[in-house]
Design an enzyme around this catalytic site. Structure first.
Site, PDB file in Angstrom:
ATOM      1  N   THR A 102      37.691  36.040  31.529  1.00 51.46           N
ATOM      2  CA  THR A 102      36.434  36.053  32.305  1.00 51.46           C
ATOM      3  C   THR A 102      36.502  37.070  33.446  1.00 51.46           C
ATOM      4  OG1 THR A 102      35.880  33.776  31.784  1.00 51.46           O
ATOM      5  CG2 THR A 102      34.948  34.672  33.808  1.00 51.46           C
ATOM      6  N   THR A 127      38.014  38.694  46.590  1.00 44.48           N
ATOM      7  CA  THR A 127      38.683  37.719  47.452  1.00 44.48           C
ATOM      8  C   THR A 127      39.822  38.361  48.233  1.00 44.48           C
ATOM      9  OG1 THR A 127      40.198  35.826  47.327  1.00 44.48           O
ATOM     10  CG2 THR A 127      39.943  37.080  45.332  1.00 44.48           C
ATOM     11  N   ASP A 128      40.118  37.793  49.388  1.00 45.33           N
ATOM     12  CA  ASP A 128      41.270  38.278  50.166  1.00 45.33           C
ATOM     13  C   ASP A 128      42.588  37.999  49.441  1.00 45.33           C
ATOM     14  OD1 ASP A 128      41.308  35.504  50.489  1.00 45.33           O
ATOM     15  OD2 ASP A 128      41.638  35.561  52.655  1.00 45.33           O
ATOM     16  N   GLU A 129      42.543  37.099  48.437  1.00 45.88           N
ATOM     17  CA  GLU A 129      43.785  36.733  47.753  1.00 45.88           C
ATOM     18  C   GLU A 129      44.390  37.909  46.988  1.00 45.88           C
ATOM     19  OE1 GLU A 129      43.855  32.813  46.016  1.00 45.88           O
ATOM     20  OE2 GLU A 129      42.235  32.132  47.304  1.00 45.88           O
ATOM     21  N   TYR A 152      45.206  33.875  39.110  1.00 45.86           N
ATOM     22  CA  TYR A 152      43.831  34.052  39.594  1.00 45.86           C
ATOM     23  C   TYR A 152      43.695  35.349  40.378  1.00 45.86           C
ATOM     24  CZ  TYR A 152      39.979  33.653  42.958  1.00 45.86           C
ATOM     25  OH  TYR A 152      38.878  33.920  43.749  1.00 45.86           O
ATOM     26  N   SER A 155      44.034  38.494  38.369  1.00 45.11           N
ATOM     27  CA  SER A 155      42.855  38.828  37.558  1.00 45.11           C
ATOM     28  C   SER A 155      41.743  39.400  38.436  1.00 45.11           C
ATOM     29  CB  SER A 155      42.368  37.604  36.772  1.00 45.11           C
ATOM     30  OG  SER A 155      41.853  36.608  37.643  1.00 45.11           O
ATOM     31  N   LYS A 156      41.586  38.870  39.649  1.00 38.38           N
ATOM     32  CA  LYS A 156      40.567  39.409  40.561  1.00 38.38           C
ATOM     33  C   LYS A 156      40.939  40.825  41.009  1.00 38.38           C
ATOM     34  CE  LYS A 156      37.403  37.572  42.119  1.00 38.38           C
ATOM     35  NZ  LYS A 156      35.983  37.480  41.646  1.00 38.38           N
ATOM     36  N   ASN A 251      46.737  23.902  56.658  1.00 33.36           N
ATOM     37  CA  ASN A 251      46.102  22.881  55.817  1.00 33.36           C
ATOM     38  C   ASN A 251      46.172  21.506  56.474  1.00 33.36           C
ATOM     39  OD1 ASN A 251      45.462  24.795  53.906  1.00 33.36           O
ATOM     40  ND2 ASN A 251      47.307  24.435  52.681  1.00 33.36           N
TER      41      ASN A 251
HETATM   42  P1  NAD Z   1      32.828  28.687  41.176  1.00 34.16           P
HETATM   43  O1  NAD Z   1      34.015  28.437  40.305  1.00 34.16           O
HETATM   44  O2  NAD Z   1      32.248  27.591  41.973  1.00 34.16           O
HETATM   45  O3  NAD Z   1      31.631  29.278  40.289  1.00 34.16           O
HETATM   46  C1  NAD Z   1      31.825  30.227  39.288  1.00 34.16           C
HETATM   47  C2  NAD Z   1      30.529  30.348  38.483  1.00 34.16           C
HETATM   48  O4  NAD Z   1      30.740  31.355  37.471  1.00 34.16           O
HETATM   49  C3  NAD Z   1      30.133  29.061  37.750  1.00 34.16           C
HETATM   50  O5  NAD Z   1      28.743  28.836  37.890  1.00 34.16           O
HETATM   51  C4  NAD Z   1      30.474  29.350  36.288  1.00 34.16           C
HETATM   52  O6  NAD Z   1      29.645  28.657  35.359  1.00 34.16           O
HETATM   53  C5  NAD Z   1      30.250  30.855  36.224  1.00 34.16           C
HETATM   54  N1  NAD Z   1      31.016  31.487  35.141  1.00 34.16           N
HETATM   55  C6  NAD Z   1      32.321  31.307  34.836  1.00 34.16           C
HETATM   56  N2  NAD Z   1      32.646  32.043  33.745  1.00 34.16           N
HETATM   57  C7  NAD Z   1      31.507  32.699  33.374  1.00 34.16           C
HETATM   58  C8  NAD Z   1      31.213  33.610  32.333  1.00 34.16           C
HETATM   59  N3  NAD Z   1      32.146  33.981  31.437  1.00 34.16           N
HETATM   60  N4  NAD Z   1      29.964  34.112  32.244  1.00 34.16           N
HETATM   61  C9  NAD Z   1      29.014  33.727  33.146  1.00 34.16           C
HETATM   62  N5  NAD Z   1      29.229  32.859  34.133  1.00 34.16           N
HETATM   63  C10 NAD Z   1      30.481  32.358  34.251  1.00 34.16           C
HETATM   64  O7  NAD Z   1      33.260  29.918  42.095  1.00 34.16           O
HETATM   65  P2  NAD Z   1      32.833  30.245  43.615  1.00 34.16           P
HETATM   66  O8  NAD Z   1      33.734  29.504  44.517  1.00 34.16           O
HETATM   67  O9  NAD Z   1      31.360  30.112  43.734  1.00 34.16           O
HETATM   68  O10 NAD Z   1      33.251  31.765  43.686  1.00 34.16           O
HETATM   69  C11 NAD Z   1      32.324  32.797  43.321  1.00 34.16           C
HETATM   70  C12 NAD Z   1      33.022  34.138  43.413  1.00 34.16           C
HETATM   71  O11 NAD Z   1      33.488  34.340  44.743  1.00 34.16           O
HETATM   72  C13 NAD Z   1      34.248  34.262  42.510  1.00 34.16           C
HETATM   73  O12 NAD Z   1      34.242  35.545  41.950  1.00 34.16           O
HETATM   74  C14 NAD Z   1      35.427  34.068  43.445  1.00 34.16           C
HETATM   75  O13 NAD Z   1      36.547  34.787  42.976  1.00 34.16           O
HETATM   76  C15 NAD Z   1      34.876  34.655  44.738  1.00 34.16           C
HETATM   77  N6  NAD Z   1      35.427  34.092  45.982  1.00 34.16           N
HETATM   78  C16 NAD Z   1      35.457  32.741  46.188  1.00 34.16           C
HETATM   79  C17 NAD Z   1      35.920  32.235  47.391  1.00 34.16           C
HETATM   80  C18 NAD Z   1      35.940  30.744  47.671  1.00 34.16           C
HETATM   81  O14 NAD Z   1      36.469  30.328  48.710  1.00 34.16           O
HETATM   82  N7  NAD Z   1      35.352  29.906  46.829  1.00 34.16           N
HETATM   83  C19 NAD Z   1      36.373  33.106  48.392  1.00 34.16           C
HETATM   84  C20 NAD Z   1      36.329  34.486  48.151  1.00 34.16           C
HETATM   85  C21 NAD Z   1      35.839  34.962  46.957  1.00 34.16           C
HETATM   86  P1  TYD Z   2      42.086  25.884  47.643  1.00 30.94           P
HETATM   87  O1  TYD Z   2      40.861  25.228  48.174  1.00 30.94           O
HETATM   88  O2  TYD Z   2      42.504  25.596  46.243  1.00 30.94           O
HETATM   89  O3  TYD Z   2      41.900  27.459  47.876  1.00 30.94           O
HETATM   90  P2  TYD Z   2      42.963  28.670  47.688  1.00 30.94           P
HETATM   91  O4  TYD Z   2      44.134  28.189  46.940  1.00 30.94           O
HETATM   92  O5  TYD Z   2      42.150  29.647  46.890  1.00 30.94           O
HETATM   93  O6  TYD Z   2      43.291  29.136  49.072  1.00 30.94           O
HETATM   94  O7  TYD Z   2      43.308  25.509  48.591  1.00 30.94           O
HETATM   95  C1  TYD Z   2      43.278  25.756  49.981  1.00 30.94           C
HETATM   96  C2  TYD Z   2      44.643  25.425  50.520  1.00 30.94           C
HETATM   97  O8  TYD Z   2      44.865  24.003  50.379  1.00 30.94           O
HETATM   98  C3  TYD Z   2      45.781  26.095  49.749  1.00 30.94           C
HETATM   99  O9  TYD Z   2      46.822  26.444  50.666  1.00 30.94           O
HETATM  100  C4  TYD Z   2      46.270  25.027  48.804  1.00 30.94           C
HETATM  101  C5  TYD Z   2      46.022  23.751  49.583  1.00 30.94           C
HETATM  102  N1  TYD Z   2      45.732  22.555  48.761  1.00 30.94           N
HETATM  103  C6  TYD Z   2      46.455  21.366  48.973  1.00 30.94           C
HETATM  104  O10 TYD Z   2      47.359  21.305  49.840  1.00 30.94           O
HETATM  105  N2  TYD Z   2      46.140  20.282  48.209  1.00 30.94           N
HETATM  106  C7  TYD Z   2      45.171  20.310  47.257  1.00 30.94           C
HETATM  107  O11 TYD Z   2      44.949  19.275  46.569  1.00 30.94           O
HETATM  108  C8  TYD Z   2      44.427  21.524  47.055  1.00 30.94           C
HETATM  109  C9  TYD Z   2      43.340  21.597  46.021  1.00 30.94           C
HETATM  110  C10 TYD Z   2      44.744  22.618  47.852  1.00 30.94           C
END
Ligand code: NAD
Ligand code: TYD
Length: 338
Positions: A102, A127-129, A152, A155-156, A251
Site C-alpha cells: 500500500t 511522517t517524522d518517523e 512502517y 515504507s513511508k 509516554n
Molecule cells: P489511518 O490508518 O487512520 O487511515 C488510513 C486510511 O487509508 C484508511 O481510511 C484506509 O481505509 C485507507 N487505505 C488504506 N489502504 C488503502 C488503499 N490501498 N487504497 C485506498 N485507501 C487505503 O491513518 P491516519 O492516522 O489517518 O494517517 C494518514 C496518513 O498520515 C498516513 O499516510 C500516515 O502515514 C500519515 N501520518 C500519520 C500520523 C499519525 O499520528 N496518525 C502522523 C504523521 C503522518
Molecule cells: P503509537 O500511537 O502507536 O504511535 P507511533 O508508534 O507511530 O509513535 O504509539 C505512540 C507511543 O506509545 C510509542 O512510543 C509506542 C507507545 N505505545 C505503548 O507504550 N503502548 C501501546 O499499547 C501503544 C499502542 C503504543
C-alpha cells in the site's frame, strides 16, 4: 481556490478530519474521498458530509491504477493529497507485506496517475518517523538524514523518495509534509491515546511498552490539517515541510495525564514487553512552517487532549462500532502474551 482534490485515504483518522476542515473552512473546493475502507477506514465518521455538494466518495484502492484513473476522469480531478496508508507500527512489525504494497506500490500508482492525467499538485502526507530516532537532544529538520527503523517508516520513507524522484525526473508538482504524532477525534483505538482512553474508561489495563520513557511530539489533528492546506496552497514544487506540536512528552507522562483527567488510578498502567526497534524520541523543528508559511499550532496540548477525551466520551457509539468484531481479536493477538 476551486480545486478538485482527490483525497486518498479520506476515511481514516486524519483524512476524516481534513475533509471536515476543508468542507467547513475552504468550501470553494471539491473533495473526492478515495478510500479502500480497510479496518482503519470508516464512512460513519463522514455521515454528516454525505449530502454536501462538494463531497463525493469513491470506493477504490490506490494500488489499482484503473480505480484511480476512473475516479480522476469521472470527477475531473486536478490535485491529489495522499493520506492512504497502512499506518500502525505494531501491525507493520507483525506483517510488513501490506505496508510495502500500500505505502510504496500504492504511492507509485498515484504518482503515475498524476503524470498521466496532468495533475497540477500532488501532496504526500508523510511522517517524522522517516528520520528514525533522536537522542536526548536535537530536533528533526527537513535536512535530517532519512533513517527509518520500522517496516512502517521504511515504507513511508520509500514513498517519500519516489515523490522526490517523480518531481525531479518528470517535473511533477509534488510536495511532502512530515508530521509528528497526531491525536484527536476519530483516531482508531490501536494508537496510544485512544487506546488509553478506551481501556481506562472500561477499567482495563493500559499497556505501556518498555520503560515508558520514549518521547513523542504530539500535535492536535486539526492543526495538522491546517498545515497541510497551507503547504498544498503555497509550497514551492519539490519542497518538504516538517510539522510538529513543539510538545514533547514521555509516554508515561501522557498516560498519567489522561488517567488523571478521567479520574482513573495509576494502577491501571501495566508495563509490557517493549516494541522491537522502538524509536526512543521524536521531536520536530517546524520553524520552516512558521517562517515560510506563518503556520503555528493553534491549540495547547491541554486544550487538545481535553477536547479529545470529551469527544471519545460523547461518541461512545463510534467507539463501540470500531471496537466490535475484528478489533477484539487484534487486541488479544497483540497484547495477550506481551
Ligand atoms: P489511518 O490508518 O487512520 O487511515 C488510513 C486510511 O487509508 C484508511 O481510511 C484506509 O481505509 C485507507 N487505505 C488504506 N489502504 C488503502 C488503499 N490501498 N487504497 C485506498 N485507501 C487505503 O491513518 P491516519 O492516522 O489517518 O494517517 C494518514 C496518513 O498520515 C498516513 O499516510 C500516515 O502515514 C500519515 N501520518 C500519520 C500520523 C499519525 O499520528 N496518525 C502522523 C504523521 C503522518
Ligand atoms: P503509537 O500511537 O502507536 O504511535 P507511533 O508508534 O507511530 O509513535 O504509539 C505512540 C507511543 O506509545 C510509542 O512510543 C509506542 C507507545 N505505545 C505503548 O507504550 N503502548 C501501546 O499499547 C501503544 C499502542 C503504543
Amino acid at each position: 481556490m476551486n480545486k478538485k482534490i482527490l483525497v486518498a485515504g479520506g476515511a481514516g483518522f486524519i483524512g476524516v478530519n481534513f475533509i471536515k476542515y476543508m468542507l467547513n473552512e475552504n468550501p470553494d473546493n471539491k473533495i473526492i474521498n478515495f478510500d479502500a475502507l480497510t479496518y482503519a477506514g470508516n464512512l460513519a465518521s463522514l455521515a454528516s458530509c454525505e449530502n454536501n455538494p462538494n463531497y463525493e466518495f469513491v470506493h477504490g484502492d490506490i494500488r489499482n491504477a484503473e480505480d484511480v484513473a476512473e475516479a480522476i476522469k469521472k470527477y475531473n480531478v486536478d490535485s491529489i493529497i495522499n493520506f492512504a496508508a497502512e499506518s500502525h507500527v505494531d501491525r507493520s512489525i507483525d506483517g510488513p507485506h501490506v505496508f510495502l504494497d500500500t505505502n510504496i506500490f500504492g504511492t507509485y500508482t498515484l504518482l503515475q496517475a498524476a503524470r498521466d492525467f496532468d495533475i497540477q499538485r500532488y501532496l504526500q502526507v508523510s511522517t517524522d518517523e522517516v528520520y528514525g530516532s533522536l537522542g536526548k537532544t536535537g530536533l528533526f529538520t527537513e535536512s535530517t538524514t532519512i533513517k527509518p527503523n520500522s517496516p512502517y517508516s521504511a515504507s513511508k520513507a520509500s514513498a517519500d523518495h519516489m515523490v522526490r524522484a517523480w518531481h525531479k525526473t518528470y517535473g511533477l508538482n509534488a510536495v511532502i509534509t512530515r508530521c509528528s504524532n497526531n491525536y484527536g477525534a476519530y483516531q482508531f483505538p490501536e494508537k496510544m491515546i485512544p487506546l488509553c482512553i478506551y481501556n481506562a474508561r472500561n477499567g482495563n489495563k493500559i499497556p505501556v511498552y518498555g520503560d515508558g520513557m520514549q518521547i513523542r511530539d504530539w500535535l492536535y489533528v486539526y492543526d495538522h490539517c491546517t498545515a497541510i492546506w497551507e503547504v498544498f496552497s503555497r509550497a514551492i514544487p519539490g519542497e518538504v515541510f516538517n510539522i510538529g506540536g513543539n510538545n514533547e512528552k514521555t509516554n508515561l507522562t501522557l498516560v498519567n495525564a489522561i488517567l488523571a483527567m478521567l479520574g482513573k488510578p495509576k494502577s491501571l498502567i501495566q508495563f509490557v514487553k517493549d516494541r522491537p526497534g522502538h524509536d526512543r524520541r521524536y521531536a520536530i523543528d517546524s520553524s520552516k512552517m512558521k517562517e515560510r508559511l506563518g503556520w503555528e499550532p493553534s491549540l495547547t496540548f491541554e486544550e487538545g487532549i481535553e477536547k479529545t477525551i470529551r469527544w471519545y466520551i460523547d461518541n461512545q457509539n463510534w467507539l463501540n462500532q470500531v471496537t466490535s468484531g475484528d478489533y477484539q481479536n487484534y487486541y488479544k493477538q497483540m497484547y495477550a502474551d506481551r
